[in-house]
Design a protein around this motif. Sequence first.
Motif, mmCIF file in Angstrom:
data_model
loop_
_atom_site.group_PDB
_atom_site.id
_atom_site.type_symbol
_atom_site.label_atom_id
_atom_site.label_comp_id
_atom_site.label_asym_id
_atom_site.label_seq_id
_atom_site.Cartn_x
_atom_site.Cartn_y
_atom_site.Cartn_z
ATOM 1 N N TYR A 58 0.574 -1.076 -0.128
ATOM 2 C CA TYR A 58 -0.049 -0.018 0.093
ATOM 3 C C TYR A 58 0.742 1.275 -0.120
ATOM 4 C CZ TYR A 58 -3.698 -2.946 1.801
ATOM 5 O OH TYR A 58 -5.091 -4.464 0.904
ATOM 6 N N PRO A 116 1.057 5.245 -0.178
ATOM 7 C CA PRO A 116 0.749 6.822 0.258
ATOM 8 C C PRO A 116 0.647 7.723 -0.395
ATOM 9 C CG PRO A 116 2.044 5.739 2.270
ATOM 10 C CD PRO A 116 2.089 4.688 1.432
ATOM 11 N N ASN A 117 0.257 8.803 -0.850
ATOM 12 C CA ASN A 117 1.157 9.453 -1.307
ATOM 13 C C ASN A 117 0.283 10.793 -0.553
ATOM 14 O OD1 ASN A 117 -1.107 9.818 -3.059
ATOM 15 N ND2 ASN A 117 -1.121 8.834 -5.172
ATOM 16 N N ASP A 118 0.178 10.718 -0.191
ATOM 17 C CA ASP A 118 -0.922 11.722 0.824
ATOM 18 C C ASP A 118 0.504 12.744 1.290
ATOM 19 O OD1 ASP A 118 -3.678 11.250 0.919
ATOM 20 O OD2 ASP A 118 -3.552 10.619 2.317
ATOM 21 N N THR A 139 0.426 9.407 7.143
ATOM 22 C CA THR A 139 0.950 8.238 6.254
ATOM 23 C C THR A 139 2.332 7.776 5.891
ATOM 24 O OG1 THR A 139 0.676 10.392 4.185
ATOM 25 C CG2 THR A 139 2.929 9.023 4.116
ATOM 26 N N CYS A 194 1.095 4.324 7.430
ATOM 27 C CA CYS A 194 1.185 3.874 6.749
ATOM 28 C C CYS A 194 2.837 3.101 5.896
ATOM 29 C CB CYS A 194 0.508 3.890 5.034
ATOM 30 S SG CYS A 194 0.116 3.120 4.044
ATOM 31 N N LYS A 203 -6.671 9.456 4.627
ATOM 32 C CA LYS A 203 -7.259 7.790 4.184
ATOM 33 C C LYS A 203 -6.424 6.635 5.168
ATOM 34 C CE LYS A 203 -6.541 8.720 -0.340
ATOM 35 N NZ LYS A 203 -5.198 7.912 -1.800
ATOM 36 N N CYS A 245 -4.859 2.822 5.766
ATOM 37 C CA CYS A 245 -3.328 2.411 4.402
ATOM 38 C C CYS A 245 -3.897 1.594 3.214
ATOM 39 C CB CYS A 245 -2.354 1.794 5.845
ATOM 40 S SG CYS A 245 -0.863 1.156 4.956
ATOM 41 N N ASN A 304 -5.055 3.199 0.045
ATOM 42 C CA ASN A 304 -4.114 3.497 -1.060
ATOM 43 C C ASN A 304 -3.748 2.575 -2.049
ATOM 44 O OD1 ASN A 304 -3.008 6.461 0.042
ATOM 45 N ND2 ASN A 304 -2.739 5.074 1.443
#
Length: 139
Positions: A54, A56-58, A66, A69, A110, A112, A115
């Motif tokens: 997974y 994340p790109n937040d 993030t 995660c 979000k 984890c 994502n």
Amino acid sequence: MCKVLIFGCVAAVILMSAAYGAPLNTIQKAARLEASIKKLTFPPPSLQNFLDFYTPNDRQECNYTTLACFLKELEVLKQDLEEDKQRPVINIQKNLEDFMDPNFSNPTCKKCEANEKKKFPEFHQEMTRFLQSMQKEIA
């Protein structure tokens, strides 16, 4: 002589226990982030395209989510590595755990598992970018 040795040991224990709970300063944080970024090239080629992570790109407002995660996914990676290859992952986890805020909660961030799943090269790239953005915030 024995009293001096005992006193020295007691003093060392007191100093260590006092320093253990001390928060990291900016220089220490930057050094830990730098070390983590450098160690991110650890998985063997056989795992790089085998596992999905997974990813994340937040940015900004969800830093703690993030980071949590990425730490969770590093734990997955560690479990899939042979014991003798786990040390870099463990070191990165230890370096990054000090940046976590256990009281952080933002319902707009979000989970984890929400994502997108990506192979290690993309996961690696996103994590590196994220750590570099954290590094810029500290500096």
